[in-house]
Design an enzyme around this catalytic site. Sequence first.
Site, PDB file in Angstrom:
ATOM      1  N   LYS A  82       0.849  -1.191   0.070  1.00 34.61           N
ATOM      2  CA  LYS A  82       0.000   0.206   0.086  1.00 34.61           C
ATOM      3  C   LYS A  82       0.883   1.298  -0.027  1.00 34.61           C
ATOM      4  O   LYS A  82       2.136   1.200   0.206  1.00 34.61           O
ATOM      5  CB  LYS A  82      -0.924   0.121   1.023  1.00 34.61           C
ATOM      6  CG  LYS A  82      -0.199  -0.123   2.520  1.00 34.61           C
ATOM      7  CD  LYS A  82      -1.292  -0.109   3.863  1.00 34.61           C
ATOM      8  CE  LYS A  82      -0.293   0.053   4.988  1.00 34.61           C
ATOM      9  NZ  LYS A  82      -1.164   0.006   6.199  1.00 34.61           N
ATOM     10  N   TYR A 115      17.395  29.447   7.277  1.00 34.61           N
ATOM     11  CA  TYR A 115      16.365  30.189   7.685  1.00 34.61           C
ATOM     12  C   TYR A 115      16.527  30.359   9.518  1.00 34.61           C
ATOM     13  O   TYR A 115      16.767  29.519  10.144  1.00 34.61           O
ATOM     14  CB  TYR A 115      15.002  29.907   7.516  1.00 34.61           C
ATOM     15  CG  TYR A 115      14.766  29.825   6.058  1.00 34.61           C
ATOM     16  CD1 TYR A 115      14.394  31.066   5.486  1.00 34.61           C
ATOM     17  CD2 TYR A 115      14.511  28.625   5.024  1.00 34.61           C
ATOM     18  CE1 TYR A 115      14.093  31.315   4.012  1.00 34.61           C
ATOM     19  CE2 TYR A 115      14.269  28.912   3.782  1.00 34.61           C
ATOM     20  CZ  TYR A 115      13.995  30.023   3.130  1.00 34.61           C
ATOM     21  OH  TYR A 115      13.777  30.093   1.857  1.00 34.61           O
TER      22      TYR A 115
END
Length: 372
Positions: free
Chosen positions: A35, A261
Amino acid sequence: MARPLVADIDLDALRHNYRLARELAPASQAVAVIKADAYGHGAVACARALEALPADSRPPAFAVACLEEAESLRRGGVKAPIVLLEGIFEASELERVDALGLWMAVHSEWQVAALLAYRPTRPIPVWLKVDSGMHRLGFSPEEAVTVWQRLAVASECAAALHLMSHFATADALDGQYFHQQMSRLRALAEHLGAPLCLANSPATLARPEAHGAWVRPGVMLYGSDPLEAPSEASRRLRPVMTLRSRIIAVQELAAGEPVGYAGRWRAPRPSRIGVVACGYGDGYDRHAVDGTPVLVAGQRVSLAGKVSMDMLTVDITELPEAGTGTEVVLWGNASNGEVLSVDEVARYCGAISYTLLTGVLPRVPRRYHERS
């Protein structure tokens, strides 16, 4: 020249891990869980690789979450039975289940009613989902007795009935709750004379009493260890995905200079920073902290600064030979044989390997390798 980030998929390692699951549960059949696009590895390619095993060792069935995943496998030429682990989401899907020759779980009364009202061209194999303590999907053990009896007499609709459940704590060292679930399921199976499909990856690796008629290896197929503490068996798993890139620039920083950042990381001494082509826009976890391990030229270095959308930065001060073009492994196998486990990286991200593997986005090319 193409961006250097790729996900290398080792199909031989996938086959090795599947064989290990079968070795650990020799009296059980092993449905290969593929899956979520085979946990980010490419469901069609992985299914084909497993179907290419010799007839006596290939998976007798695959398992997916939903009809759309099964349809993709059929379009890709996968012939083996496919189990829908969550069953159908609306009654109209039964027509496609029938046409594609799928197996299905049933976990709710409306699914049972829809199946009993439908007349398939051939009876649909059904795995009855029992809520033994996970408390997500499934019938209570008491309800399951009645549902089983209803399905058992509807031979024109349902066939090959199995009991199915899911363990909440099979990965944990403390087995108390696992044994509570196991006790409920064993009593129910004995009462109904029903075959069981219970064991997920951790139970396949460490709980032989749960192996039953079927086991359901999932994340272990891809080389991730789901256990709270590694076992002799889980140490034999081989990583299937290597997320591999290169340094695309080098920055020379004075002590105290920030990187990235918000300047979260500051150089503790004159430092060399390698800029790597990989970021959260590729699926690398933005929550990775400073110190998260990365392999550069097969040597462990640390993430330095926040992960950006397309890039991340690593401290390569101790690797003077590293520079633009040097190999970087975010997890998996480096060219020199060193291995960085996706499970270890996930811990630094406050995540689990499932999240990292399924999170690798489509813009990252999958490159498949096999020797056999």
